[in-house]
Scaffold this motif. Structure first.
Motif, mmCIF file in Angstrom:
data_model
loop_
_atom_site.group_PDB
_atom_site.id
_atom_site.type_symbol
_atom_site.label_atom_id
_atom_site.label_comp_id
_atom_site.label_asym_id
_atom_site.label_seq_id
_atom_site.Cartn_x
_atom_site.Cartn_y
_atom_site.Cartn_z
ATOM 1 N N GLU A 89 38.242 69.104 84.605
ATOM 2 C CA GLU A 89 37.330 67.971 84.521
ATOM 3 C C GLU A 89 36.451 68.076 83.287
ATOM 4 N N GLU A 90 36.138 69.312 82.889
ATOM 5 C CA GLU A 90 35.312 69.509 81.699
ATOM 6 C C GLU A 90 36.000 68.940 80.470
ATOM 7 N N LEU A 91 37.306 69.227 80.322
ATOM 8 C CA LEU A 91 38.047 68.719 79.181
ATOM 9 C C LEU A 91 38.112 67.198 79.230
ATOM 10 N N MET A 92 38.381 66.672 80.400
ATOM 11 C CA MET A 92 38.488 65.225 80.521
ATOM 12 C C MET A 92 37.165 64.530 80.203
ATOM 13 N N THR A 93 36.064 65.130 80.622
ATOM 14 C CA THR A 93 34.755 64.545 80.332
ATOM 15 C C THR A 93 34.507 64.489 78.828
ATOM 16 N N LYS A 94 34.901 65.551 78.119
ATOM 17 C CA LYS A 94 34.746 65.561 76.664
ATOM 18 C C LYS A 94 35.560 64.438 76.027
ATOM 19 N N ILE A 95 36.777 64.244 76.540
ATOM 20 C CA ILE A 95 37.660 63.249 75.943
ATOM 21 C C ILE A 95 37.146 61.837 76.179
ATOM 22 N N THR A 96 36.556 61.596 77.350
ATOM 23 C CA THR A 96 36.051 60.246 77.629
ATOM 24 C C THR A 96 35.017 59.827 76.599
ATOM 25 N N GLU A 97 34.261 60.777 76.097
ATOM 26 C CA GLU A 97 33.195 60.459 75.152
ATOM 27 C C GLU A 97 33.725 60.206 73.741
ATOM 28 N N ARG A 98 34.952 60.643 73.467
ATOM 29 C CA ARG A 98 35.474 60.543 72.102
ATOM 30 C C ARG A 98 35.906 59.127 71.728
ATOM 31 N N PHE A 99 36.368 58.351 72.689
ATOM 32 C CA PHE A 99 37.131 57.156 72.344
ATOM 33 C C PHE A 99 36.493 55.826 72.749
ATOM 34 N N LYS A 100 35.247 55.847 73.237
ATOM 35 C CA LYS A 100 34.602 54.588 73.602
ATOM 36 C C LYS A 100 34.432 53.723 72.358
ATOM 37 N N ASN A 101 34.770 52.432 72.512
ATOM 38 C CA ASN A 101 34.697 51.434 71.435
ATOM 39 C C ASN A 101 35.732 51.631 70.337
ATOM 40 N N GLU A 102 36.725 52.493 70.585
ATOM 41 C CA GLU A 102 37.801 52.668 69.596
ATOM 42 C C GLU A 102 38.769 51.480 69.670
ATOM 43 N N ILE A 135 38.593 49.823 73.502
ATOM 44 C CA ILE A 135 38.251 50.616 74.689
ATOM 45 C C ILE A 135 36.786 50.362 75.030
ATOM 46 N N LYS A 136 36.560 49.843 76.237
ATOM 47 C CA LYS A 136 35.199 49.514 76.653
ATOM 48 C C LYS A 136 34.620 50.533 77.632
ATOM 49 N N ASN A 137 35.483 51.190 78.392
ATOM 50 C CA ASN A 137 34.974 52.116 79.394
ATOM 51 C C ASN A 137 36.055 53.123 79.748
ATOM 52 N N SER A 138 35.641 54.294 80.198
ATOM 53 C CA SER A 138 36.590 55.299 80.682
ATOM 54 C C SER A 138 35.904 56.132 81.752
ATOM 55 N N TYR A 139 36.694 56.552 82.717
ATOM 56 C CA TYR A 139 36.137 57.350 83.815
ATOM 57 C C TYR A 139 37.222 58.231 84.397
ATOM 58 N N ILE A 140 36.808 59.278 85.110
ATOM 59 C CA ILE A 140 37.753 60.195 85.740
ATOM 60 C C ILE A 140 38.059 59.701 87.152
ATOM 61 N N CYS A 141 39.343 59.558 87.448
ATOM 62 C CA CYS A 141 39.764 59.178 88.795
ATOM 63 C C CYS A 141 40.048 60.449 89.590
ATOM 64 N N GLU A 142 39.248 60.694 90.609
ATOM 65 C CA GLU A 142 39.389 61.933 91.367
ATOM 66 C C GLU A 142 40.695 61.987 92.146
ATOM 67 N N PHE A 143 41.284 60.849 92.444
ATOM 68 C CA PHE A 143 42.520 60.830 93.224
ATOM 69 C C PHE A 143 43.739 61.182 92.369
ATOM 70 N N ARG A 144 43.707 60.765 91.106
ATOM 71 C CA ARG A 144 44.857 61.006 90.223
ATOM 72 C C ARG A 144 44.609 62.123 89.224
ATOM 73 N N ASN A 145 43.395 62.673 89.177
ATOM 74 C CA ASN A 145 43.038 63.733 88.236
ATOM 75 C C ASN A 145 43.409 63.354 86.803
ATOM 76 N N ASN A 146 43.026 62.150 86.423
ATOM 77 C CA ASN A 146 43.308 61.702 85.066
ATOM 78 C C ASN A 146 42.206 60.754 84.619
ATOM 79 N N LEU A 147 42.186 60.537 83.319
ATOM 80 C CA LEU A 147 41.241 59.587 82.733
ATOM 81 C C LEU A 147 41.780 58.174 82.863
#
Length: 350
Positions: free
Chosen positions: A97-110, A128-140
């Motif tokens: 989740e730590e890695l995914m959280t870092k990635i979510t911050e990289r690409f907003k508004n790209e 890209i307007k928004n990104s979030y971690i889906c706990e059910f699929r373990n993906n961004l």
């Protein structure tokens, strides 16, 4: 200064999409560029092989996939490397989740655009307007304005073009920079073999490469794998022109090949650093402070050495970069010049 033909080539191919798991259209671009330079090109699953008249004289490999998204449902997009990697999770590790959280911050508004994976045909663009971690699929999960009508399975690439500023190249350089270098080698008369692999960012490329060596290789095969190598900032990256390795987390590299590259660095006054030693030194400092050490890294070469039972070995040559896995990854022109010189010297000496 960098060769203008190389810069023109890099400008051309960096604009071509090559999302992890959807690299076919990029292979088509590479095939055209390689055949125009006299190479014999053969396609395999996950692998493009370009050869000159002495295919076993020197062998280089570069992965060609870049990060992007995949449409997985109505107006739903997921990080492509995680989708491709989770289907064949080689280490049975889910992405943290730590890695995914870092990635979510990289690409907003790209800005992004969709393409047809085989032909590369354009299918529309968005932001890209928004990104979030889906706990059910373990993906961004990414939300994109402008691509609401896409069909599931359509790849979405980040808009990219090469920028040159203050002695540095900028763009999503990992690993189109190395791919351009290997194509350019054929312009310079290279007669060996260059491998271009798919899905390295998902941990799968080594399998395609090993399959080729099992079918067509010699009893032992020396391979030079070329790539970029991330550093935390420009000062750290500029401390060396090239990055070498004795090993990665998977295997030790061929010492003779590594020393050959080191000797060429010294002969041509190229500064260099061994990345495994650099990380281990930093880890010693972390441990002394009671902190967790970092991995020394996992590479395509280490994976193939570990799995090939002696069939394939070799070493790596990497360009130090900053801004890892972003649209603003950068490399010093001086480092890229040294990189091209190294590839030419190795192709002459084998």
């Amino acid at each position: 200064m960098l060769n203008s033909d190389f810069i023109d080539l890099l400008k051309t191919i960096i604009r071509q999409p090559s999302v992890v798991g959807a690299e076919h259209s990029f292979f088509r671009v590479l095939q055209r560029e390689l055949e125009e330079r006299g190479a014999h090109v053969t396609w395999y699953e996950g692998l493009l092989v370009a050869q000159g008249n002495k295919p076993f004289s020197t062998m280089f490999s570069a992965h060609i996939d870049r990060h992007g998204l995949i449409c997985t449902g109505p107006n739903e997009f997921q990080y492509a490397a995680f989708i491709a990697g989770n289907r064949t999770d080689l280490l049975n590790n889910s992405v943290s989740e730590e890695l995914m959280t870092k990635i979510t911050e990289r690409f907003k508004n790209e800005p992004v655009y969709a393409y047809e994976p085989w032909s590369g045909a354009y299918r529309g663009n968005g932001i890209i307007k928004n990104s979030y971690i889906c706990e059910f699929r373990n993906n961004l999960i990414f939300e994109i304005d402008g691509l609401e009508g896409l069909v599931a399975g359509t790849p979405v690439a980040f808009k990219d073009k090469l920028k040159i500023d203050n002695g540095r190249l900028y763009g999503q350089l990992d690993n189109v920079l190395s791919a351009a270098a290997l194509v350019h080698l054929f312009s310079m008369g290279f007669q060996g073999t260059a491998f271009f692999t798919a899905q390295e960012e998902a941990g799968k490329s080594w399998r395609y490469l090993l399959e080729w060596f099992r079918r067509f290789g010699g009893s032992t095969n020396r391979l030079f794998v070329v790539d970029t190598s991330p550093f935390p900032d420009t000062d750290a990256a500029n401390n060396q022109q090239l990055v070498l390795r004795y090993k990665d987390a998977n295997a030790s590299f061929n010492l003779e090949a590594t020393r050959k590259v080191e000797q060429l660095c010294k002969a041509h006054n190229m500064s260099y650093l061994f990345k495994d030693e650099y990380v281990e030194q930093h880890n010693a400092e972390l441990v002394s402070q009671g902190l967790e050490p970092n991995s020394i890294g996992s590479t395509e070469l280490g994976r193939i050495i570990a799995a090939s039972n002696g069939l394939v070995d070799g070493t790596t040559i990497q360009v130090p970069t900053t801004g890892y896995h972003t649209m603003s990854e950068s490399a010093a022109i001086e480092s890229v010049e040294s990189f091209l010189t190294m590839l030419m010297q190795l192709s002459k000496e084998q």
